[in-house]
Design a protein around this motif. Structure first.
Motif, mmCIF file in Angstrom:
data_model
loop_
_atom_site.group_PDB
_atom_site.id
_atom_site.type_symbol
_atom_site.label_atom_id
_atom_site.label_comp_id
_atom_site.label_asym_id
_atom_site.label_seq_id
_atom_site.Cartn_x
_atom_site.Cartn_y
_atom_site.Cartn_z
ATOM 1 N N VAL A 143 -30.817 -26.078 26.426
ATOM 2 C CA VAL A 143 -29.600 -25.279 26.466
ATOM 3 C C VAL A 143 -29.825 -24.207 27.530
ATOM 4 O O VAL A 143 -30.748 -23.398 27.399
ATOM 5 C CB VAL A 143 -29.310 -24.627 25.091
ATOM 6 N N ASP A 144 -29.023 -24.239 28.573
ATOM 7 C CA ASP A 144 -29.243 -23.332 29.711
ATOM 8 C C ASP A 144 -30.696 -23.399 30.174
ATOM 9 O O ASP A 144 -31.332 -22.365 30.409
ATOM 10 C CB ASP A 144 -28.862 -21.891 29.344
ATOM 11 N N SER A 145 -31.208 -24.616 30.232
ATOM 12 C CA SER A 145 -32.589 -24.880 30.708
ATOM 13 C C SER A 145 -33.664 -24.330 29.790
ATOM 14 O O SER A 145 -34.837 -24.256 30.173
ATOM 15 C CB SER A 145 -32.789 -24.360 32.139
ATOM 16 N N GLN A 146 -33.290 -23.947 28.552
ATOM 17 C CA GLN A 146 -34.291 -23.525 27.567
ATOM 18 C C GLN A 146 -34.436 -24.642 26.536
ATOM 19 O O GLN A 146 -33.440 -25.085 25.952
ATOM 20 C CB GLN A 146 -33.832 -22.239 26.867
ATOM 21 N N LYS A 147 -35.677 -25.100 26.320
ATOM 22 C CA LYS A 147 -35.919 -26.179 25.361
ATOM 23 C C LYS A 147 -35.732 -25.659 23.937
ATOM 24 O O LYS A 147 -36.370 -24.682 23.539
ATOM 25 C CB LYS A 147 -37.353 -26.671 25.521
ATOM 26 N N VAL A 149 -35.314 -27.076 19.736
ATOM 27 C CA VAL A 149 -35.327 -28.223 18.819
ATOM 28 C C VAL A 149 -34.308 -27.966 17.706
ATOM 29 O O VAL A 149 -34.404 -26.973 16.987
ATOM 30 C CB VAL A 149 -36.735 -28.449 18.219
ATOM 31 N N PHE A 150 -33.319 -28.861 17.597
ATOM 32 C CA PHE A 150 -32.282 -28.765 16.574
ATOM 33 C C PHE A 150 -32.531 -29.821 15.510
ATOM 34 O O PHE A 150 -33.139 -30.872 15.786
ATOM 35 C CB PHE A 150 -30.900 -29.001 17.183
ATOM 36 N N LYS A 151 -32.025 -29.543 14.293
ATOM 37 C CA LYS A 151 -32.013 -30.598 13.268
ATOM 38 C C LYS A 151 -30.933 -31.597 13.671
ATOM 39 O O LYS A 151 -29.947 -31.224 14.306
ATOM 40 C CB LYS A 151 -31.646 -30.006 11.906
ATOM 41 N N PRO A 152 -31.071 -32.876 13.284
ATOM 42 C CA PRO A 152 -29.993 -33.829 13.602
ATOM 43 C C PRO A 152 -28.672 -33.325 13.011
ATOM 44 O O PRO A 152 -28.611 -32.950 11.840
ATOM 45 C CB PRO A 152 -30.437 -35.121 12.897
ATOM 46 N N GLY A 153 -27.642 -33.260 13.820
ATOM 47 C CA GLY A 153 -26.323 -32.841 13.343
ATOM 48 C C GLY A 153 -26.134 -31.341 13.221
ATOM 49 O O GLY A 153 -25.060 -30.892 12.803
ATOM 50 N N GLU A 154 -27.139 -30.566 13.590
ATOM 51 C CA GLU A 154 -26.991 -29.099 13.550
ATOM 52 C C GLU A 154 -25.961 -28.663 14.598
ATOM 53 O O GLU A 154 -25.909 -29.230 15.691
ATOM 54 C CB GLU A 154 -28.354 -28.466 13.850
ATOM 55 N N VAL A 155 -25.150 -27.666 14.269
ATOM 56 C CA VAL A 155 -24.117 -27.233 15.222
ATOM 57 C C VAL A 155 -24.755 -26.422 16.352
ATOM 58 O O VAL A 155 -25.477 -25.449 16.101
ATOM 59 C CB VAL A 155 -23.026 -26.392 14.521
ATOM 60 N N ILE A 156 -24.482 -26.843 17.580
ATOM 61 C CA ILE A 156 -24.927 -26.117 18.775
ATOM 62 C C ILE A 156 -23.685 -25.389 19.292
ATOM 63 O O ILE A 156 -22.670 -26.020 19.600
ATOM 64 C CB ILE A 156 -25.456 -27.104 19.838
ATOM 65 N N ARG A 157 -23.757 -24.082 19.333
ATOM 66 C CA ARG A 157 -22.580 -23.270 19.671
ATOM 67 C C ARG A 157 -22.734 -22.732 21.079
ATOM 68 O O ARG A 157 -23.652 -21.964 21.353
ATOM 69 C CB ARG A 157 -22.516 -22.114 18.669
ATOM 70 N N LEU A 158 -21.879 -23.160 21.991
ATOM 71 C CA LEU A 158 -21.985 -22.728 23.392
ATOM 72 C C LEU A 158 -20.872 -21.731 23.704
ATOM 73 O O LEU A 158 -19.683 -22.048 23.582
ATOM 74 C CB LEU A 158 -21.871 -23.928 24.327
ATOM 75 N N LEU A 159 -21.282 -20.536 24.108
ATOM 76 C CA LEU A 159 -20.314 -19.525 24.520
ATOM 77 C C LEU A 159 -19.991 -19.740 26.005
ATOM 78 O O LEU A 159 -20.728 -20.442 26.703
ATOM 79 C CB LEU A 159 -20.894 -18.126 24.296
ATOM 80 N N PRO A 160 -18.900 -19.138 26.500
ATOM 81 C CA PRO A 160 -18.582 -19.303 27.920
ATOM 82 C C PRO A 160 -19.793 -18.986 28.803
ATOM 83 O O PRO A 160 -20.490 -17.988 28.572
ATOM 84 C CB PRO A 160 -17.444 -18.305 28.137
ATOM 85 N N GLY A 161 -20.055 -19.860 29.749
ATOM 86 C CA GLY A 161 -21.192 -19.692 30.658
ATOM 87 C C GLY A 161 -22.369 -20.574 30.297
ATOM 88 O O GLY A 161 -23.239 -20.804 31.134
ATOM 89 N N SER A 162 -22.415 -21.074 29.054
ATOM 90 C CA SER A 162 -23.566 -21.862 28.605
ATOM 91 C C SER A 162 -23.304 -23.359 28.693
ATOM 92 O O SER A 162 -22.162 -23.808 28.651
ATOM 93 C CB SER A 162 -23.904 -21.525 27.150
ATOM 94 N N GLY A 163 -24.418 -24.103 28.750
ATOM 95 C CA GLY A 163 -24.300 -25.563 28.805
ATOM 96 C C GLY A 163 -25.519 -26.230 28.213
ATOM 97 O O GLY A 163 -26.586 -25.624 28.106
ATOM 98 N N VAL A 164 -25.358 -27.480 27.819
ATOM 99 C CA VAL A 164 -26.455 -28.247 27.226
ATOM 100 C C VAL A 164 -26.616 -29.555 27.988
ATOM 101 O O VAL A 164 -25.635 -30.140 28.445
ATOM 102 C CB VAL A 164 -26.193 -28.498 25.713
ATOM 103 N N THR A 165 -27.860 -29.988 28.146
ATOM 104 C CA THR A 165 -28.135 -31.259 28.831
ATOM 105 C C THR A 165 -28.295 -32.363 27.791
ATOM 106 O O THR A 165 -29.124 -32.247 26.886
ATOM 107 C CB THR A 165 -29.434 -31.138 29.662
ATOM 108 N N LEU A 166 -27.492 -33.424 27.918
ATOM 109 C CA LEU A 166 -27.536 -34.533 26.966
ATOM 110 C C LEU A 166 -28.114 -35.767 27.653
ATOM 111 O O LEU A 166 -27.521 -36.274 28.627
ATOM 112 C CB LEU A 166 -26.133 -34.848 26.443
ATOM 113 N N PRO A 167 -29.249 -36.272 27.157
ATOM 114 C CA PRO A 167 -29.823 -37.480 27.753
ATOM 115 C C PRO A 167 -29.081 -38.733 27.270
ATOM 116 O O PRO A 167 -28.306 -38.667 26.307
ATOM 117 C CB PRO A 167 -31.258 -37.467 27.220
ATOM 118 N N PRO A 168 -29.323 -39.893 27.919
ATOM 119 C CA PRO A 168 -28.718 -41.141 27.424
ATOM 120 C C PRO A 168 -29.139 -41.406 25.978
ATOM 121 O O PRO A 168 -30.201 -40.956 25.532
ATOM 122 C CB PRO A 168 -29.303 -42.211 28.358
ATOM 123 N N ARG A 169 -28.299 -42.116 25.253
ATOM 124 C CA ARG A 169 -28.507 -42.519 23.852
ATOM 125 C C ARG A 169 -28.546 -41.339 22.874
ATOM 126 O O ARG A 169 -29.033 -41.458 21.758
ATOM 127 C CB ARG A 169 -29.757 -43.409 23.688
#
Ligand SMILES: [Fe+2]
Length: 227
Positions: A143-147, A149-169
């Motif tokens: 998230v914003d280049s910071q590693k 670890v989330f639980k499966p299905g945990e809500v990731i909340r992105l405020l304006p300006g933030s982004g998450v990298t999603l790999p294939p699968r």
């Protein structure tokens, strides 16, 4: 979806982007009538790569519950050597409470960003070998280049300006809270016809009922305006 509804959703998207001081490429503002009069040879990349507007309800018949309005700004092609651009960029406007259904991509890696408006919420699960949700395996994401670890299905909340990298699968579903969100996708080449695996098998493009004339031509229907 009715054509009148699609016309209105694209009008709303243009207004929303203006309200956030975002100006889209010239072809975002070319109406269906103006496409017919345009120098179409010069716009062949838009037609061939299906750039531009895309309004879908994923077959739900309830756009505000499950759907999105997208605009593809740039893309390459996995099959056509004339378009060897290896990246893509998309705007995705998500209404407050509107959900994009769980899907993963077999090839595409993507960053999903919040560029303004409310909060962008994402839930992720790895896909199992048989393409179900892996409810055990931890989800390690940047998230914003910071590693983190989330639980499966945990809500990731992105405020304006933030982004998450999603790999294939990586299955992902997202929605907006506390206001409409201007989300953005920066990714490898996007192939909407072959690279989206939906958990519940919903259609990527919607059936359209032509109740009024087309105002905005969607990216998968340029054959309706091409000479
Ligand atoms: Fe995706």
């Amino acid at each position: 979806m009715k054509r009148s509804f699609i016309n209105k959703i694209v009008d709303d998207a243009i207004e929303f982007s203006k309200s956030l001081n975002m100006t889209l490429p010239k072809f975002a503002y070319i109406s269906a009538d103006d496409w017919k009069k345009a120098d179409q040879e010069s716009w062949v990349e838009v037609f061939d790569l299906e750039l531009g507007w895309d309004v879908t309800d994923y077959g739900s018949d309830d756009f505000y519950k499950s759907g999105t309005c997208l605009f593809t700004l740039r893309n390459g092609s996995v099959t056509d050597p004339r378009y060897d651009k290896p990246y893509a960029e998309k705007m995705m406007i998500i209404e407050d409470g509107q959900v994009l259904p769980y899907h993963f991509h077999t090839f595409k890696m993507e960053d999903i960003l919040n560029r303004g408006g409310g909060e962008l919420c994402i839930k992720c699960y790895w896909a199992t070998e048989d393409n179900h949700l892996d409810t055990e395996r931890p989800v390690e994401l940047c998230v914003d280049s910071q590693k983190i670890v989330f639980k499966p299905g945990e809500v990731i909340r992105l405020l304006p300006g933030s982004g998450v990298t999603l790999p294939p699968r990586m299955y992902h579903s997202f929605w907006a809270e506390n206001g409409k969100v201007m989300s953005w996708e920066v990714s490898k080449v996007n192939d909407d016809h072959n690279d989206n695996h939906y958990l519940k098998g919903c259609p990527r493009f919607s059936e359209i009922e032509e109740d009024v004339p087309m105002k905005w031509c969607l990216c998968n229907e340029y054959d309706k305006v091409r000479k």
